[in-house]
Design a protein around this motif. Sequence first.
Motif, PDB file in Angstrom:
ATOM      1  N   GLY A  22     -28.296  14.920 -36.811  1.00 14.38           N
ATOM      2  CA  GLY A  22     -27.228  15.001 -36.215  1.00 14.38           C
ATOM      3  C   GLY A  22     -26.453  16.199 -36.902  1.00 14.38           C
ATOM      4  N   ILE A  23     -26.751  16.394 -38.195  1.00 10.55           N
ATOM      5  CA  ILE A  23     -26.109  17.783 -38.711  1.00 10.55           C
ATOM      6  C   ILE A  23     -26.808  18.969 -38.135  1.00 10.55           C
ATOM      7  CG2 ILE A  23     -26.074  19.056 -40.976  1.00 10.55           C
ATOM      8  CD1 ILE A  23     -26.026  16.577 -42.347  1.00 10.55           C
ATOM      9  N   LEU A  24     -28.227  19.045 -37.884  1.00 10.90           N
ATOM     10  CA  LEU A  24     -28.770  20.024 -37.370  1.00 10.90           C
ATOM     11  C   LEU A  24     -28.310  20.397 -35.800  1.00 10.90           C
ATOM     12  CD1 LEU A  24     -32.541  19.482 -38.646  1.00 10.90           C
ATOM     13  CD2 LEU A  24     -30.839  21.174 -39.635  1.00 10.90           C
ATOM     14  N   LEU A  25     -28.282  19.318 -35.026  1.00 12.33           N
ATOM     15  CA  LEU A  25     -27.726  19.431 -33.746  1.00 12.33           C
ATOM     16  C   LEU A  25     -26.220  20.146 -33.968  1.00 12.33           C
ATOM     17  CD1 LEU A  25     -27.899  18.901 -30.869  1.00 12.33           C
ATOM     18  CD2 LEU A  25     -27.003  16.762 -30.964  1.00 12.33           C
ATOM     19  N   GLN A  26     -25.506  19.511 -34.731  1.00 13.40           N
ATOM     20  CA  GLN A  26     -23.982  19.955 -35.032  1.00 13.40           C
ATOM     21  C   GLN A  26     -24.153  21.614 -35.136  1.00 13.40           C
ATOM     22  OE1 GLN A  26     -21.971  17.624 -37.829  1.00 13.40           O
ATOM     23  NE2 GLN A  26     -20.386  19.018 -37.887  1.00 13.40           N
ATOM     24  N   ILE A  27     -24.925  21.738 -36.228  1.00 11.70           N
ATOM     25  CA  ILE A  27     -24.784  23.183 -36.475  1.00 11.70           C
ATOM     26  C   ILE A  27     -25.419  24.213 -35.314  1.00 11.70           C
ATOM     27  CG2 ILE A  27     -26.084  24.968 -38.084  1.00 11.70           C
ATOM     28  CD1 ILE A  27     -25.821  22.840 -40.394  1.00 11.70           C
ATOM     29  N   GLY A  28     -26.461  23.658 -34.848  1.00  7.10           N
ATOM     30  CA  GLY A  28     -26.929  24.307 -33.555  1.00  7.10           C
ATOM     31  C   GLY A  28     -25.803  24.721 -32.338  1.00  7.10           C
ATOM     32  N   ILE A  29     -25.127  23.500 -31.963  1.00  5.42           N
ATOM     33  CA  ILE A  29     -23.998  23.804 -31.184  1.00  5.42           C
ATOM     34  C   ILE A  29     -23.070  24.684 -31.574  1.00  5.42           C
ATOM     35  CG2 ILE A  29     -22.212  22.420 -30.176  1.00  5.42           C
ATOM     36  CD1 ILE A  29     -23.804  20.084 -29.844  1.00  5.42           C
ATOM     37  N   PHE A  30     -22.593  24.860 -32.942  1.00  7.13           N
ATOM     38  CA  PHE A  30     -21.870  25.747 -33.418  1.00  7.13           C
ATOM     39  C   PHE A  30     -22.486  27.220 -33.057  1.00  7.13           C
ATOM     40  CE2 PHE A  30     -19.553  22.463 -35.517  1.00  7.13           C
ATOM     41  CZ  PHE A  30     -18.006  23.095 -35.662  1.00  7.13           C
ATOM     42  N   LEU A  31     -23.577  27.549 -33.524  1.00  4.33           N
ATOM     43  CA  LEU A  31     -24.402  28.630 -33.328  1.00  4.33           C
ATOM     44  C   LEU A  31     -24.289  28.974 -31.745  1.00  4.33           C
ATOM     45  CD1 LEU A  31     -27.551  28.264 -35.266  1.00  4.33           C
ATOM     46  CD2 LEU A  31     -26.042  29.972 -35.732  1.00  4.33           C
ATOM     47  N   LEU A  32     -24.728  28.074 -31.016  1.00  8.42           N
ATOM     48  CA  LEU A  32     -24.516  28.386 -29.195  1.00  8.42           C
ATOM     49  C   LEU A  32     -23.094  28.789 -29.012  1.00  8.42           C
ATOM     50  CD1 LEU A  32     -26.637  25.640 -27.789  1.00  8.42           C
ATOM     51  CD2 LEU A  32     -27.221  27.866 -27.974  1.00  8.42           C
ATOM     52  N   LEU A  33     -22.042  28.090 -29.461  1.00 12.67           N
ATOM     53  CA  LEU A  33     -20.763  28.553 -29.304  1.00 12.67           C
ATOM     54  C   LEU A  33     -20.245  29.784 -29.876  1.00 12.67           C
ATOM     55  CD1 LEU A  33     -19.214  24.800 -28.933  1.00 12.67           C
ATOM     56  CD2 LEU A  33     -19.888  26.380 -27.035  1.00 12.67           C
ATOM     57  N   LEU A  38     -20.325  29.862 -42.608  1.00  8.74           N
ATOM     58  CA  LEU A  38     -20.954  28.980 -43.762  1.00  8.74           C
ATOM     59  C   LEU A  38     -19.858  27.894 -43.987  1.00  8.74           C
ATOM     60  CD1 LEU A  38     -23.034  28.999 -45.712  1.00  8.74           C
ATOM     61  CD2 LEU A  38     -21.652  30.198 -47.331  1.00  8.74           C
ATOM     62  N   SER A  39     -18.591  27.911 -43.318  1.00  7.88           N
ATOM     63  CA  SER A  39     -17.908  26.758 -43.389  1.00  7.88           C
ATOM     64  C   SER A  39     -18.417  25.444 -42.835  1.00  7.88           C
ATOM     65  CB  SER A  39     -16.492  27.325 -43.110  1.00  7.88           C
ATOM     66  OG  SER A  39     -16.389  27.438 -41.746  1.00  7.88           O
ATOM     67  N   VAL A  40     -19.213  25.837 -41.470  1.00  8.31           N
ATOM     68  CA  VAL A  40     -19.763  24.736 -40.777  1.00  8.31           C
ATOM     69  C   VAL A  40     -20.825  24.232 -41.494  1.00  8.31           C
ATOM     70  CG1 VAL A  40     -20.977  24.347 -38.860  1.00  8.31           C
ATOM     71  CG2 VAL A  40     -19.317  26.097 -38.562  1.00  8.31           C
ATOM     72  N   VAL A  41     -21.620  24.773 -42.243  1.00  3.38           N
ATOM     73  CA  VAL A  41     -22.695  24.004 -43.090  1.00  3.38           C
ATOM     74  C   VAL A  41     -22.092  23.249 -44.238  1.00  3.38           C
ATOM     75  CG1 VAL A  41     -24.587  24.571 -44.724  1.00  3.38           C
ATOM     76  CG2 VAL A  41     -24.375  26.205 -42.552  1.00  3.38           C
ATOM     77  N   TRP A  42     -21.153  23.887 -44.847  1.00  3.26           N
ATOM     78  CA  TRP A  42     -20.421  23.115 -45.866  1.00  3.26           C
ATOM     79  C   TRP A  42     -19.641  21.983 -45.205  1.00  3.26           C
ATOM     80  CZ3 TRP A  42     -22.719  23.987 -49.912  1.00  3.26           C
ATOM     81  CH2 TRP A  42     -22.895  25.340 -50.566  1.00  3.26           C
ATOM     82  N   GLY A  43     -19.043  22.069 -44.314  1.00  2.29           N
ATOM     83  CA  GLY A  43     -18.278  20.932 -43.435  1.00  2.29           C
ATOM     84  C   GLY A  43     -19.450  19.776 -42.926  1.00  2.29           C
TER      85      GLY A  43
END
Length: 135
Positions: A22-33, A38-43
């Motif tokens: 779920g975290i990896l998918l979430q980070i991937g979506i932030f990357l695509l958008l 780094l705040s995304v990773v920490w969050g």
Amino acid sequence: MMNSRKYVMRQTTFMALCHIPGILLQIGIFLLLKHFDLSVVWGALAGAILATANYAIMVFTSFKAAEMARMQDVAGGKKLVQTSYVLRMAGLVVILCLCALLGIFNLVALVLPQTFNRPILMIAQKAGKAGVPGQ
């Protein structure tokens, strides 16, 4: 009969490991958008830790309430679960607000993992309860 510490650790480990995709998918979506920093990773990490801790406390409380019910104290078990819910939610709100005030966490990434626990359990159950602790 499994002791409460072992049971809670098994359940919590299962949930923590299931948060990783779920975290990896979430980070991937932030990357695509193109909103990744780094705040995304920490969050995402902080959110997953909070969600897993919340789940661990819920499992422990439920285990204790079931023990109370087996000892004929159903009302006490019910009160324990209700009190735990209120305190867990209040604590979660306070911690999330403090994290938001720190400014180092992406707020969406911080809050989103709070929604992962139920789908994780539903998917595990649909998969024939394979890997679901306590089954």
